[in-house]
Each structure stands twice: as structure tokens, then as C-alpha cells.
Design an enzyme around this catalytic site. Sequence first.
Site: not given
Length: 364
Positions: A105, A175, A199
Site C-alpha cells: 500500500w 495512512d 477495518k
Amino acid sequence: MSMSERIFNFNAGPSALPLEVLETAQAELLNFQGTGMSIMEMSHRSKEYEAVNSETEALTKELLGIPDHYRVLFLQGGASTQFAMVPLNFLSAGATADYILTGGWSEKAAEEAGKVGQVHVAASSKGTKFDRIPTLDEIVLSEAPAYVHLTSNNTLYGTAWHDFPDFGDQTVVADMSSDIMSRPVDVNKFSLIYAGAQKNLGPAGVTIVIMDPALLERANKNIPTMLQYGIHHKNDSLYNTPPVFVVYMVNLVLKWLKKNGGLTQMAAHNQAKAALIYEAIDQSQGFYKGHAKPESRSLMNITFTMPNEELETKFISEAKKLKMIGLKGHRSVGGMRASTYNAVPMEACKTLAEFMKEFQRKNG
Ligand code: PMP
């Protein structure tokens, strides 16, 4: 559906939600606060929805201890859109942004920045298959970075920063998609934090952005309106139609977190849950091989492999019989991944750890 029909959900995202939250949503689904309609059916300009919007910002601030002057925005397009929005707003063509690469990511985030300006890789653990977080002395910043970007928890590889570096006066962007609200964080170290909800916060469909509005002074205005942080800030996340139901679900999840003792409690709980599974790995004398170096282990995504793929397939199918799902690892690492987000109960982790020991006894 009774509680006993619920499975043990180790999905990486979308992932488990607290049962209590789902029950509240169910109870309020047809008639939200006496309005005679679902929250999905009402205007985002109604006073009922505006109250949900502002309360969700306030709860986020309270739980994370966010400085008063920061904003919490509710945007769409997932964390993937943030990969582009960050450089579009804060990186100009000739300038350089520094990225610390700790997994797939963060690589994607850096790739997007590369389309806007220069990217300097300040550190990377790619050489060892992203099995750890770089040490402080490995991080080399460029001369005058527009910002420094890091990924707090690496969902695919199962590593996490345990202490965030102090980058002094630099603008730091993080992030935190896969570990937001799993533990207390010193938000002062960051100018901007973003996280997809799916999440630890709620269903997919909203991305939380925590931002020091001082950053907006240097934001590029020559980009599409919807991609400007300033527009969403000015309009209190109501510039266009927001995903009302998802923000409402986040609101319920935050209330559940608060009721259960907030982030300090949650961190202790997550630590204890993950310890059960890491212990099963460490005791196995190599039968289970943890991907992450112990000092970089994530408490949210626990990754491990087994002696061969045949055993891994058998492991997953037997786990399923015991109502455990979502354990297959991401294709970039292979093997297994158990995601143990906030809403995954201790009982699920105990069941998995016991199963791991039993499976080894039978197949080791
Ligand atoms: N960053 C991290 C750390 C992630 O785990 C994910 C999704 N798993 C993303 C970014 C991408 O998020 P989205 O699907 O919301 O764009």
C-alpha cells in the site's frame, strides 16, 4: 439469527463489526430516532443527519485525543483516492515528497505521488519482502520534502510501526487504514492522517481524514473541486451527498469503543488477542513461520506460512469447519493471515490459537 450462528471472522477488510453495533443498526433501521424513516432515506441536510455528522467528528476527536483545531473529514473514494489527493493538494510539479516503503500500500501511495511530482524513497524494507519497519537510522530524508508519508500498519505483510519517529518540523502524512483506533496515537506528530473505514471503523464507503487545517495554506487550488481538502473542510464534509449510512455506522462503532474504555483498553485487548496467536507461532519450532520480524509485528494482521501449500490448504479447510474464516494470506505473502481488528473477540483468537496447536500435533 442467533449469536451462535455468527462465525469467527478473520477477514482483512471489509471485516468483523461489533455484534452490538449491528444490532443497534438493525433496531433503528426502519425508524431512525422517531423520524418514521431509515437514516438511508433522509436528506443529508436534515438536522438529524447533520447531528450524526458532527457527533462523529467529535467522537473521533475525543477517542484519538485529536488537537481541537484539527478537522475530521468524511470523504469517499477509499484510501486509494487519498494516495492521489495528498500529492495533488500538497506536492507541486518540481517538488519532492518522501515516502517510507513498508508494503504494497505504501508503494501504491508513492506511485500516485510520482504522477504529480518527485518521489524520494526515504527508506524501504522491500529487500527483505517487507518483513519489518525500517530503523530510525535507515531513514534518510531529502533536502526539503513537501511531506513525509508513512503507512502505520501494513495489512498485507503484517508489520506495524510501534513508535512513530519524530520528524521535527516536517509535514508528516500517515495512512492508518488498518490500525486506526486500535491504540492511542500522538496525533500531534502528524499533519494529516487518512484511513478507509472498512477495518476498524465501520463498513466500506467512507474514508476518514484527520487534518491540521494550517496545511491548507499551501494546498494547490488548481485541481478538481472534489479532490480539494479545503472544499470538504469548508463544507463540514457536506459539499456533496455523503455516504450517510456508513457515517452513521462509524458513529455507532465509535460509541461502542467509548463504552468499552476507549483506545487504551482497546490496545491492551488487541495486544492480548495477538499474543495468543504469536505464541502459537513461536512455540511451533518452525512449523508455523511468522513473516514479520518480531520487533515489527502487527497487532492487526498476523501473517505466517507453513511447511507446504498442501498443509496450508488443509489448515484453511479444517479451520472453516470450526467456523473460522478469512485466514488465507494475501497473494503477495502467501500462507495465512489472521486479521484481529478491534471487533474480533478474544474467543475467536483463543479458538484459532488452540486450533493451531492441535493442527500441528496432528500434522507436524
Ligand atoms: N492502505 C492500507 C494500509 C490498506 O490496508 C488498504 C486496503 N486494504 C488501502 C490503503 C486501500 O484502501 P481502499 O480499498 O479503501 O482504497
